[in-house]
Design an enzyme around this catalytic site. Structure first.
Site, PDB file in Angstrom:
ATOM      1  N   LYS A   1       0.815  -1.218   0.000  1.00 51.27           N
ATOM      2  CA  LYS A   1       0.000   0.000   0.000  1.00 51.27           C
ATOM      3  C   LYS A   1       0.845   1.263   0.000  1.00 51.27           C
ATOM      4  CE  LYS A   1      -4.449  -1.678   1.440  1.00 51.27           C
ATOM      5  NZ  LYS A   1      -5.504  -1.770   2.426  1.00 51.27           N
TER       6      LYS A   1
ATOM      7  N   LYS B   1      -5.190 -10.197  -6.037  1.00 49.67           N
ATOM      8  CA  LYS B   1      -6.399 -10.592  -5.298  1.00 49.67           C
ATOM      9  C   LYS B   1      -7.572  -9.684  -5.666  1.00 49.67           C
ATOM     10  CE  LYS B   1      -5.956  -7.935  -1.046  1.00 49.67           C
ATOM     11  NZ  LYS B   1      -6.017  -7.826   0.383  1.00 49.67           N
TER      12      LYS B   1
ATOM     13  N   LYS C   1     -11.347  -4.275  -3.193  1.00 42.11           N
ATOM     14  CA  LYS C   1     -12.202  -3.098  -3.383  1.00 42.11           C
ATOM     15  C   LYS C   1     -11.396  -1.908  -3.866  1.00 42.11           C
ATOM     16  CE  LYS C   1     -12.762  -3.714   1.547  1.00 42.11           C
ATOM     17  NZ  LYS C   1     -13.583  -3.868   2.674  1.00 42.11           N
TER      18      LYS C   1
HETATM   19  P1  TYM Z   1     -10.489  -6.139   4.558  1.00 48.63           P
HETATM   20  O1  TYM Z   1     -11.508  -5.120   4.851  1.00 48.63           O
HETATM   21  O2  TYM Z   1      -9.489  -5.873   3.478  1.00 48.63           O
HETATM   22  O3  TYM Z   1     -11.166  -7.527   4.202  1.00 48.63           O
HETATM   23  C1  TYM Z   1     -12.137  -8.165   5.033  1.00 48.63           C
HETATM   24  C2  TYM Z   1     -11.939  -9.672   5.017  1.00 48.63           C
HETATM   25  O4  TYM Z   1     -12.029 -10.163   3.675  1.00 48.63           O
HETATM   26  C3  TYM Z   1     -10.878 -10.954   3.374  1.00 48.63           C
HETATM   27  N1  TYM Z   1     -10.572 -10.765   1.931  1.00 48.63           N
HETATM   28  C4  TYM Z   1     -10.404 -11.781   1.057  1.00 48.63           C
HETATM   29  N2  TYM Z   1     -10.463 -13.108   1.184  1.00 48.63           N
HETATM   30  C5  TYM Z   1     -10.283 -13.859   0.071  1.00 48.63           C
HETATM   31  N3  TYM Z   1     -10.022 -13.346  -1.163  1.00 48.63           N
HETATM   32  C6  TYM Z   1      -9.959 -11.998  -1.333  1.00 48.63           C
HETATM   33  N4  TYM Z   1      -9.739 -11.505  -2.552  1.00 48.63           N
HETATM   34  C7  TYM Z   1     -10.149 -11.146  -0.202  1.00 48.63           C
HETATM   35  N5  TYM Z   1     -10.143  -9.796  -0.023  1.00 48.63           N
HETATM   36  C8  TYM Z   1     -10.400  -9.581   1.286  1.00 48.63           C
HETATM   37  C9  TYM Z   1      -9.783 -10.388   4.275  1.00 48.63           C
HETATM   38  O5  TYM Z   1      -8.766 -11.347   4.516  1.00 48.63           O
HETATM   39  C10 TYM Z   1     -10.543 -10.071   5.530  1.00 48.63           C
HETATM   40  O6  TYM Z   1     -10.674 -11.221   6.362  1.00 48.63           O
HETATM   41  N6  TYM Z   1      -7.256  -5.372   8.274  1.00 48.63           N
HETATM   42  C11 TYM Z   1      -8.511  -6.018   7.917  1.00 48.63           C
HETATM   43  C12 TYM Z   1      -9.676  -5.567   8.793  1.00 48.63           C
HETATM   44  C13 TYM Z   1      -9.409  -5.739  10.243  1.00 48.63           C
HETATM   45  C14 TYM Z   1      -9.388  -6.981  10.959  1.00 48.63           C
HETATM   46  C15 TYM Z   1      -9.127  -6.612  12.304  1.00 48.63           C
HETATM   47  C16 TYM Z   1      -9.573  -8.313  10.599  1.00 48.63           C
HETATM   48  C17 TYM Z   1      -9.170  -4.740  11.123  1.00 48.63           C
HETATM   49  N7  TYM Z   1      -8.986  -5.265  12.357  1.00 48.63           N
HETATM   50  C18 TYM Z   1      -9.021  -7.592  13.298  1.00 48.63           C
HETATM   51  C19 TYM Z   1      -9.467  -9.281  11.597  1.00 48.63           C
HETATM   52  C20 TYM Z   1      -9.200  -8.909  12.933  1.00 48.63           C
HETATM   53  C21 TYM Z   1      -8.873  -5.650   6.491  1.00 48.63           C
HETATM   54  O7  TYM Z   1      -8.483  -4.623   5.986  1.00 48.63           O
HETATM   55  O8  TYM Z   1      -9.711  -6.531   5.896  1.00 48.63           O
END
Ligand code: TYM
Length: 335
Positions: free
Chosen positions: A115, A198, A201
């Protein structure tokens, strides 16, 4: 059993989030309820601030993402659903953990490297310390299971390192070491335009992802235009090696159908994408249609969704308070 996970409320929920994470949230929420445990799910609005946001849109996006989670099966009666900013203990614990986390550890985070790109000096401090807040998110609730997609595993391993060092440095057993829960049924879903990236969004191309709000025509069109190769589908998953786009479409089919890739290939081996893509689109439309219908209904009453989040935050604050107090005591801020 204490299940904790979060999602950033930026952009729309896409098929990668759903198949990679949210479906597992729902399963674990039900397992936790059956065992007398507790599940907490939150909108990571504080994390969203690490990248540019449009202030007028953030609160709306948070409500919309909350509604989407409910439409996917997160049940605010069984799980605690809230937004992070309403539970100040997240930021407070993150600051305490900032004394424990090491710069070298954060420098190794692939998401930071991706990022920040080449312009590290210009990246926000929040983007760098992002995983420390994420560690606070899970340690605050003594999480045992953290259902995430594969891309978040590294952040959770860091949370374990932070918890271990904190416990050691302060001679306490305060923090439970969280387990990343990446179910084998939760595949990494790749972009429809590039099988090596991947589904995300933040991808500028909307054609790269299926959003949960896409209508049937958009879903069909996106799968029709998805990048593939000219080969027919192989007999076994091994035959998908080196064919990233083909493998991704088979993975999506298998995940939606809730069956192994082999079962999908048993049916489609020898056929080309001219036959496979429409079948995949039909399956996706059948699975996602009911979610979209429920979401539309929920968004008719945004205030009700907001009230659900407020009630969830109140419950979360009550659960978070004892751990924050214990952490303050451990570092000497409280007697
Ligand atoms: P975020 O918002 O990017 O994504 C949310 C969840 O979706 C999963 N994910 C995917 N899984 C499979 N294939 C994909 N292409 C794909 N894109 C996203 C992510 O692995 C995630 O589980 N940092 C985290 C949010 C967060 C969090 C936390 C998660 C903040 N605090 C504490 C767990 C525990 C994030 O940006 O996820």
């Amino acid at each position: 059993m204490r299940v904790v996970s979060g999602i950033q409320p930026t952009g729309n929920l896409h098929l990668g989030n759903y198949l990679g994470a949210i479906r597992q949230w729902v399963r674990l929420q039900d397992d936790a309820a059956a065992q007398g445990g507790q599940a907490l799910f939150f909108l990571a609005d504080l994390h969203a601030l690490t990248q540019p946001v449009v202030p007028a849109e953030l609160a709306n996006a948070t409500v919309e993402m909350a509604a989407t989670l409910i439409a996917c099966g997160v049940d605010p009666e069984r799980a605690i659903l809230f937004n992070q900013a309403r539970v100040p203990q997240h930021s407070e614990l993150a600051w305490l953990l900032g004394g424990t986390a090491r710069v070298g550890w954060l420098n190794r985070m692939t998401q930071w490297k991706d990022k920040a790109g080449k312009n590290r000096e210009g990246a926000s401090v929040g983007l760098f310390t992002y995983p420390v807040l994420q560690a606070a998110d899970v340690l605050l609730y003594q999480a045992t299971h953290v259902p995430v997609g594969d891309d978040q595993k590294q952040h959770l391993e860091l949370a374990r390192d932070i918890a271990t060092k904190f416990n050691l440095d302060f001679g306490t057993e305060l923090f439970t070491l969280p387990e990343p829960y990446v179910s084998p049924a939760a595949p990494r879903i790749m972009s429809l335009r590039d099988g090596a990236a991947k589904m995300s969004k933040s991808d500028p191309s909307d054609a790269s992802r299926i959003n949960l709000i896409d209508d049937d025509d958009a879903i069909a069109a996106k799968f029709r235009k998805a990048r593939t190769d000219a080969e027919p589908l192989p007999e076994t998953p091994d035959g998908l090696a080196g064919r990233d786009e083909a493998r991704n479409l088979v993975t999506i089919y298998a995940a939606l159908a809730e069956e192994p890739a082999q079962a999908v290939l048993d049916r489609f081996a020898g056929q080309g994408f001219g036959a496979f893509k429409p079948a995949l689109a039909d399956l996706a439309i059948a699975r996602l249609g009911p979610i979209r219908t429920k979401l539309t209904r929920l968004l008719d009453d945004r205030n009700a969704v907001g009230a659900t989040l407020a009630a969830g935050a109140e419950r979360a604050r009550a659960l978070a308070a004892p751990t924050l107090l214990a952490a303050q005591r451990a570092v000497g801020l409280q007697v």
